[in-house]
Design an enzyme around this catalytic site. Structure first.
Site, PDB file in Angstrom:
ATOM      1  N   ASP A 290       0.849  -1.197   0.000  1.00 25.71           N
ATOM      2  CA  ASP A 290       0.000   0.000   0.000  1.00 25.71           C
ATOM      3  C   ASP A 290       0.883   1.243   0.000  1.00 25.71           C
ATOM      4  O   ASP A 290       2.042   1.192   0.394  1.00 25.71           O
ATOM      5  CB  ASP A 290      -0.906  -0.013   1.251  1.00 25.71           C
ATOM      6  CG  ASP A 290      -1.945   1.105   1.218  1.00 25.71           C
ATOM      7  OD1 ASP A 290      -2.332   1.534   0.117  1.00 25.71           O
ATOM      8  OD2 ASP A 290      -2.371   1.544   2.313  1.00 25.71           O
ATOM      9  N   HIS A 291       0.302   2.347  -0.441  1.00 30.35           N
ATOM     10  CA  HIS A 291       0.986   3.639  -0.379  1.00 30.35           C
ATOM     11  C   HIS A 291       0.687   4.312   0.958  1.00 30.35           C
ATOM     12  O   HIS A 291      -0.444   4.724   1.214  1.00 30.35           O
ATOM     13  CB  HIS A 291       0.494   4.547  -1.514  1.00 30.35           C
ATOM     14  CG  HIS A 291       1.020   4.172  -2.864  1.00 30.35           C
ATOM     15  ND1 HIS A 291       0.273   4.290  -4.016  1.00 30.35           N
ATOM     16  CD2 HIS A 291       2.226   3.686  -3.243  1.00 30.35           C
ATOM     17  CE1 HIS A 291       1.002   3.893  -5.050  1.00 30.35           C
ATOM     18  NE2 HIS A 291       2.186   3.522  -4.604  1.00 30.35           N
ATOM     19  N   TYR A 461      -4.891   4.876   0.268  1.00 26.85           N
ATOM     20  CA  TYR A 461      -5.984   4.031  -0.242  1.00 26.85           C
ATOM     21  C   TYR A 461      -5.639   3.147  -1.439  1.00 26.85           C
ATOM     22  O   TYR A 461      -6.502   2.935  -2.295  1.00 26.85           O
ATOM     23  CB  TYR A 461      -7.204   4.905  -0.616  1.00 26.85           C
ATOM     24  CG  TYR A 461      -7.484   6.034   0.321  1.00 26.85           C
ATOM     25  CD1 TYR A 461      -7.877   5.793   1.629  1.00 26.85           C
ATOM     26  CD2 TYR A 461      -7.380   7.366  -0.100  1.00 26.85           C
ATOM     27  CE1 TYR A 461      -8.160   6.845   2.498  1.00 26.85           C
ATOM     28  CE2 TYR A 461      -7.657   8.423   0.764  1.00 26.85           C
ATOM     29  CZ  TYR A 461      -8.039   8.155   2.048  1.00 26.85           C
ATOM     30  OH  TYR A 461      -8.315   9.189   2.903  1.00 26.85           O
ATOM     31  N   HIS A 462      -4.427   2.624  -1.495  1.00 26.55           N
ATOM     32  CA  HIS A 462      -4.075   1.817  -2.663  1.00 26.55           C
ATOM     33  C   HIS A 462      -3.610   0.407  -2.315  1.00 26.55           C
ATOM     34  O   HIS A 462      -2.583  -0.046  -2.845  1.00 26.55           O
ATOM     35  CB  HIS A 462      -2.979   2.527  -3.482  1.00 26.55           C
ATOM     36  CG  HIS A 462      -3.382   3.875  -3.973  1.00 26.55           C
ATOM     37  ND1 HIS A 462      -2.471   4.884  -4.247  1.00 26.55           N
ATOM     38  CD2 HIS A 462      -4.605   4.404  -4.254  1.00 26.55           C
ATOM     39  CE1 HIS A 462      -3.116   5.960  -4.670  1.00 26.55           C
ATOM     40  NE2 HIS A 462      -4.410   5.706  -4.674  1.00 26.55           N
ATOM     41  N   PRO A 463      -4.325  -0.340  -1.467  1.00 25.42           N
ATOM     42  CA  PRO A 463      -3.864  -1.706  -1.208  1.00 25.42           C
ATOM     43  C   PRO A 463      -3.998  -2.569  -2.466  1.00 25.42           C
ATOM     44  O   PRO A 463      -5.005  -2.500  -3.169  1.00 25.42           O
ATOM     45  CB  PRO A 463      -4.811  -2.199  -0.098  1.00 25.42           C
ATOM     46  CG  PRO A 463      -6.023  -1.350  -0.212  1.00 25.42           C
ATOM     47  CD  PRO A 463      -5.555  -0.018  -0.717  1.00 25.42           C
TER      48      PRO A 463
END
Ligand SMILES: Cc1cc2nc3c(=O)[nH]c(=O)nc-3n(C[C@H](O)[C@H](O)[C@H](O)COP(=O)(O)OP(=O)(O)OC[C@H]3O[C@@H](n4cnc5c(N)ncnc54)[C@H](O)[C@@H]3O)c2cc1C
Length: 520
Positions: A290-291, A461-463
């Site tokens: 994630d980010h 929000y980038h899993p």
């Protein structure tokens, strides 16, 4: 056999799949979605997304396990639970990532997924306001537009970045990603263009497409090594449905969870929950990436931010012409930076500028006027995992991203804060930037800044990555996105990314669906 295709999850990828597969009138397509219809007006009015982050009626509202490197905090992970999935609650920034991201996927075993091979599917999806080119398409379902309204501070941010020595770019998705500028947004005529809006609305009248909302898949039905259908819950009742091919598009959290609930995953782990092992696949739920993002906040001396916008006036302006602040995605400007830690010319930090205070995902409203620079490290080394809490299909899984496990990731996050500060300190911001709120001037040393990062970093929000594509023993799907070792079962969503892309993840999830649909 009731359906040719059963798609689980109507998110970014699931809606695109349903739209494309139902273009063939001979294919009977069922789309199952755990959430409801996308009736909420704040989904469609772009700035409304800031309010949706609080809502748990259209949001799975997950929390991670306590993070050892983040002061033991549990981080909030919103995910869309509604038609359109996370594309109905996201910030609409249209980004694809860097060419090298995809070339590395291909080199690691994802044959067919190099940038030149995925570009046609980004282009196919797109209806680009600025016209067609080698990098862009027109006439596709996904509206990609220039912002109709921008806050004057967004222009100040871009100017300040240039004064800080950064370059400018007029297209983050063109030949050169590096640089600062305005984001393009997934919108059509000033409305959010979620994947549901883009792909499902045009397909609504097709007799061969059935969309079932409030239907949560609980198990994949298997006959030997072949998937034959889905068991799902609607209200208190359990149903089952059969089809020729089952396609999981529940996103990076739910797709691996559903595989595990169905006995497909790491055998020993499944047994601890009393789940019969159907197919030992050790990579399911692993490789979670994630980010992680850190926000630098400064007061604004001029009352021109979005903190105190009149909702009534901007609502009216939006209603009559879809213009004004309500048409903005708030994170209007940003940039891709090649930091001093980068090993090549590929940006390793992304920024989003918000002309307002943004604290705790917007859940903590701060007094006064402020500005926020979000910055995240694009290719962290930390890897986490997702495991089951129990065999209860309705229980949330355990999310362990292991943020900041590696020194490299910590160094990059420090660089994020330093760069954000450098931009705020430029001439262009002089008339506007007041006192720094976070991290606060007293935090100067690496130790102090790291303490701040541990206290306040959040997800952007980038899993991805939990059903990774590839050919090694930890790969869950092959490069055709079929679950390895099983028949008639595929995963098509952000979970199949072998590694994070250097940017936001909605457009890549849609590209993945476009590419999969085209191969059938
Ligand atoms: C707040 C937020 C802001 C973001 N901002 C941006 C941005 O500006 N730009 C960008 O590019 N990306 C952004 N993203 C990320 C991007 O939206 C996601 O990466 C992308 O939508 C993921 O697509 P997906 O198809 O993998 O999953 P999702 O879009 O999450 O779709 C999964 C769907 O499956 C459904 N589902 C799950 N389990 C089941 C089940 N068991 N049965 C039935 N249905 C099920 C879910 O309810 C959901 O509708 C953001 C995300 C969030 C949450």
């Amino acid at each position: 056999m009731e359906f040719d295709f059963i798609i689980v999850g109507a998110g970014s990828a699931g809606c695109a799949l349903a739209g494309r597969l139902s273009e063939n009138p001979n294919s009977r397509v069922l789309l199952l979605e755990a959430g409801g219809r996308d009736w909420h007006p704040f989904i469609h009015m772009p700035a409304g997304f800031a309010k949706l982050i609080h809502s748990d009626s259209i949001n799975w509202a997950y929390e991670t396990e306590p993070q050892a490197e983040l002061d033991g905090r549990r981080l909030y992970w919103p995910r869309g639970k509604v038609l359109g999935g996370s594309s109905s609650i996201n910030a609409m920034c249209y980004c694809r990532g860097h060419r090298k991201d995809y070339d590395e996927w291909a080199a690691a075993g994802a044959t067919g997924w190099s940038f030149d091979e995925v570009l046609p599917y980004f282009v196919k999806a797109e209806d680009q306001e600025n016209g067609a080119s080698a990098y862009h398409g027109t006439g596709g379902p996904l509206g990609v537009q220039n912002l109709r309204h921008t806050n004057p501070l967004s222009a100040v941010f871009i100017e300040a970045a240039q004064q800080a020595g950064q370059t400018l770019t007029d297209d983050f998705n063109g030949p050169r990603q590096r640089g600062f500028g305005y984001y393009q947004v997934t919108q059509r005529d000033g409305r959010r263009c979620s994947s549901a809006f883009a792909y499902l609305r045009p397909a609504a009248k097709r007799a061969n497409l059935t969309v079932q909302t409030h239907a949560q898949a609980t198990r994949i039905l298997l006959d030997g090594s072949r998937a034959t259908g889905i068991e799902y819950r609607r209200g208190r009742r359990s149903h089952s449905v059969h089809g020729g091919q089952v396609i999981l598009a529940g996103g990076a959290i739910n797709s691996p969870q559903l595989l595990m609930l169905s006995g497909i995953g790491p055998a020993a782990e499944l047994r601890t929950h009393g789940i019969d092992v159907h197919h030992d696949l050790p990579g399911v739920g692993k490789n979670l990436q994630d980010h992680l993002d850190i926000c630098t906040l400064a007061h604004c001396r001029e009352p021109i931010t979005y903190d105190k916008v009149s909702e009534f006036a901007s609502g009216l302006r939006y209603l009559f012409g879809r213009k004004g602040p309500a048409s903005s995605n708030i994170a209007e400007a940003g940039g891709f930076v090649v930091s001093r830690h980068a090993t090549d010319d590929r940006p390793d930090i992304q920024m989003h500028f918000v002309p307002a205070f943004l604290d705790d995902h917007g859940r903590n409203i701060l007094p006064g006027h402020g500005m926020t620079i979000h910055a995240c490290a694009l290719r962290p080394q930390s890897r986490g995992e997702l495991t089951l809490q129990s065999s209860d299909a309705l229980a949330a899984p355990l999310l362990q991203p292991n943020y900041l496990e590696y020194e490299y990731d910590r160094r990059l996050m420090l660089e994020c804060v330093r760069l954000a500060r450098e931009i705020f300190s430029q001439q262009a911001f002089r008339p506007y930037a007041g006192a720094e709120l976070y991290p606060g001037v007293e935090a100067q040393s690496d130790e102090a800044l790291l303490r701040f990062i541990r206290r306040r970093a959040e997800t952007i929000y980038h899993p991805v990555g939990t059903c990774k594509m590839g050919v090694d023993p930890m790969a869950v799907v092959d490069p055709q996105l079929n679950v390895r070792g099983l028949d008639a079962l595929s995963v098509v969503d952000a979970s199949i990314m072998p590694a994070l892309v250097s940017g936001n993840t909605n457009a890549p999830a849609i590209m993945i669906a476009e590419k999969f649909a085209a191969q059938l």
